[in-house]
Design a protein around this motif. Sequence first.
Motif, short mmCIF file in Angstrom:
data_model
loop_
_atom_site.label_atom_id
_atom_site.label_comp_id
_atom_site.label_asym_id
_atom_site.label_seq_id
_atom_site.Cartn_x
_atom_site.Cartn_y
_atom_site.Cartn_z
N SER A 1 41.86 36.15 34.30
CA SER A 1 41.00 35.85 35.19
C SER A 1 40.88 34.75 35.89
CB SER A 1 39.81 36.27 34.74
OG SER A 1 39.71 37.83 34.11
N LEU B 1 42.00 46.95 45.50
CA LEU B 1 41.53 45.84 44.62
C LEU B 1 40.10 46.35 43.83
CD1 LEU B 1 42.33 43.07 47.06
CD2 LEU B 1 43.67 43.85 44.98
N PHE C 1 38.36 43.00 41.51
CA PHE C 1 37.79 41.64 42.16
C PHE C 1 36.35 41.89 42.45
CE2 PHE C 1 41.95 40.03 44.03
CZ PHE C 1 42.56 40.17 43.03
N MET D 1 38.19 37.26 40.05
CA MET D 1 39.56 38.16 40.09
C MET D 1 39.88 38.27 38.56
SD MET D 1 41.93 36.44 43.01
CE MET D 1 41.90 34.82 42.10
N LEU E 1 44.62 40.07 36.59
CA LEU E 1 45.46 39.70 37.64
C LEU E 1 46.94 40.08 37.42
CD1 LEU E 1 44.20 36.02 38.23
CD2 LEU E 1 44.37 37.96 40.07
N ASP F 1 49.20 39.91 43.01
CA ASP F 1 48.09 39.09 43.27
C ASP F 1 48.57 37.67 43.84
OD1 ASP F 1 46.06 40.70 40.84
OD2 ASP F 1 46.15 41.37 42.92
#
Length: 126
Positions: free
Chosen positions: A17, A64, A68, A83, A86, A90
Motif C-alpha cells: 500500500s 480502480l 484506491f 492505494m 498495488l 499501477d
Amino acid sequence: QVQLVESGGGLVQAGDSLRLSCAASGLTFSRYAMGWFRQAPGKEREFVAGISWSGGRTYYADSLKGRFTISRDNAKNMVYLQMSSLKSEDTAVYSCAADKFQLRFGVQNEADFGSWGQGTQVTVSS
C-alpha cells in the motif's frame, strides 16, 4: 498562482500500500473539486479518482474501485490518494489536479482541470 505539490511516491512491491499526498496553495481550496491522474510510460494520462469540493462525493475509474481511496482535508489544503493491493500495472507518474471552476463535482476529464502538479513517481515491482 495555484501550486500543487505531490509527495509520497516511491518503489514498492506488488501487494503493498502507498499513500500519496498533494499540498495545494494559491486557491480557495475548499471550493474546488480535486482529482488524481496517472500516466504510465508510453500511455496517455488517465483519470484515477476525484473528490468534490466538500469531500462529500468521490468517484473513481471503474478499474480502480475498491483499491484506491481519495480523500481531502480542507483545513490543511491537502488531498490524498490511498492505494492498496498495488500491482505492477499501477506503475506511473501520479499527478493531482484542481478543477477549473468552483463548487463542482463529478469532473473526470483532463480538460475540466486547470491546475496540475508535477507528479510523483510510483513504481510497483512484481
